[in-house]
Design an enzyme around this catalytic site. Structure first.
Site, PDB file in Angstrom:
ATOM      1  N   ASP A 120      12.626  -8.363   2.022  1.00  0.00           N
ATOM      2  CA  ASP A 120      13.076  -7.209   2.799  1.00  0.00           C
ATOM      3  C   ASP A 120      14.533  -7.438   3.170  1.00  0.00           C
ATOM      4  OD1 ASP A 120      10.566  -6.193   2.615  1.00  0.00           O
ATOM      5  OD2 ASP A 120      10.000  -6.534   4.696  1.00  0.00           O
ATOM      6  N   ASP A 141       1.196   2.551   1.121  1.00  0.00           N
ATOM      7  CA  ASP A 141       0.741   1.823   2.311  1.00  0.00           C
ATOM      8  C   ASP A 141      -0.488   2.553   2.838  1.00  0.00           C
ATOM      9  OD1 ASP A 141       3.025   0.258   2.085  1.00  0.00           O
ATOM     10  OD2 ASP A 141       4.168   1.456   3.521  1.00  0.00           O
TER      11      ASP A 141
END
Lengths: 195, 250
Positions: free
Chosen positions: B11, B130
């Site tokens: 990330d 997700d």
């Protein structure tokens, strides 16, 4: 030594240029016929779709130039497929350097695209038998069946061509620029050989 | 034989690698290029870089970073985070990214999947989903897991495949950051439902978790972040363990 990478839309051109840079060889990215004709090495990379890419090449007459080249030429992925006779991808007539037709993987039972790292076998010629069993990175939905030009094989459901060669024309289905050390060795072998 | 893939995920915020625990509590885990190159040399099969800031200004910084990543990395990598249109994708691919992952924008505008597949090819399009279990359904969330949607995991994944996605990256929000193992059941169901590769994400805590996600979950690839960044598990150790237990790895 002057190396050129043939430019076309959709091609994964930058990654190949960076890989050559890591090998200490610089390359010009171009679709200019004269620059390509006078280079010492020509790399024809590719990610994209067969029909529109052949159209792009025809519009620039590169479909005639490439088969006429006499210096070592390396096709990568779609580049390799376009060097074959015909592709089932949108029924595209290709350049016919390798006397084989490119066909689609059956949708079942395998997942398509064939995506990821797979091992090379029956490697010979410029690929070198030291790379037998080594892994290379593949991403493709169409493949060239085994034929007399095959110099390395890979198996996904069936064995097919991982690499081809005829005279000064070299080609790989996988992405040497994304295949770690093995890929770098294959790119170097192409640059170093004297066809 | 085609190998199972191990994919460390990085990330990126302000040009640095961070890892959230349950999508919050960010900690700095280093320089993205150096970390990526280290993973590549240790045997990572691919990398994913997610731009978690993703404002317009940062987007330009991110494509500059992508270019530097491509310059140094000799394995494939996917980039994602805040991609909402074809115009966002082109500069990332030109900079040398191999694939892009799309998430919220695809939920809002599913047509985006078709457009990207047509323009760049399916192999470039990773549909990231997700989801969290709610009753006996897996509900899809967007915006970094903050926004519930009407979509359900399995029908959305199938639709994504039909629209031209080349891979599905499924993150179980219930498992993410918990280090208690992957969500095996929905991963196995996705793997059997789809004809494109499934990347399992969320929950890796031990090497045994990877064995389960490949053997029981039938995943094609497994993605993890924190477990690698903080050195709890090294890639060579993991691959050796998987190989010894009958999983084909590189």
């Amino acid at each position: 030594m002057k190396t050129v990478i043939i430019k076309y839309q959709g091609g994964n051109v930058q990654s190949v240029a960076f890989a050559l840079e890591r090998l200490g060889a610089s390359a010009t990215v171009t679709d200019d016929a004269d620059t390509i004709r006078t280079a010492d090495r020509v790399i024809f990379p590719g990610v994209g779709e067969a029909g529109s890419t052949m159209k792009y090449l025809r519009e620039r007459k590169l479909d005639q130039l490439i088969p006429s080249l006499e210096q070592p030429v390396l096709g990568i992925c779609l580049g390799m497929q376009l060097m074959c006779r015909f592709s089932e991808e949108n029924n595209t007539r290709c350049m016919g350097i390798f006397d084989v037709d490119v066909v689609k993987f059956p949708a079942k039972p395998l997942k398509v695209p064939h995506m990821g790292w797979n091992s090379l076998h029956n490697t010979k010629d410029w690929i070198g038998d030291s790379l037998d069993g080594k892994f290379a990175y593949f991403v493709h939905s169409f493949f060239a069946p085994l034929n007399p030009c095959t110099v390395a094989e890979v198996t996904y459901g069936r064995p097919f061509s991982a690499a081809l060669r005829t005279n000064n024309f070299f080609a790989v289905q996988f992405h040497p620029e994304k295949s770690g050390d093995s890929g770098m060795r294959i790119l170097k072998a192409f640059l170093d050989q004297s066809a | 034989m085609l190998t199972k893939r191990i994919i460390p995920c990085l990330d990126i915020k302000d040009g640095r690698t961070v890892k959230g625990v349950n999508f919050a509590d960010l900690r700095d885990a280093g320089d993205p290029i150096e970390l990526g190159a280290r993973y590549a040399s240790q045997g990572a099969d691919e990398l994913v870089y997610l731009d978690i800031t993703a404002t317009q200004q940062d987007r330009r910084t991110f494509s500059a970073l992508v270019r530097e990543i491509a310059r140094h990395l000799d394995i494939p990598f996917t980039v994602g985070g805040g991609i909402s249109s074809i115009n966002d994708v082109a500069p990332l691919l030109e900079a040398g990214a191999d694939k892009v992952s799309i998430n919220s924008a695809a939920v809002r505008n599913p047509q985006l999947i078709d457009e990207l597949a047509r323009e760049f090819g399916s192999q470039m399009v990773v549909l990231a989903i997700d989801a969290r279990k709610s009753g006996n359904q897996w509900q899809v969330f967007t915006n970094g897991g903050t926004q519930p949607t009407e979509k359900k995991l399995f029908s959305w994944a199938k639709e994504g495949q039909e629209r031209g996605a080349g891979e599905i990256l499924f993150t179980s929000m219930d498992h993410d950051g918990m280090k208690q193992g992957f969500a095996i059941d929905p991963i196995q169901k996705l793997s059997r439902l789809l004809n494109i590769p499934v990347i399992a994400s969320g929950g890796a805590g031990r090497q045994e978790d990877f064995l389960s996600v490949f053997k029981l979950g039938e995943a094609d690839a497994a993605l993890a972040a924190g477990i690698f960044h903080f050195g709890q598990l090294s890639l060579p150790t993991l691959k050796q363990y998987l190989s010894k237990n009958g999983v084909i790895v590189r």
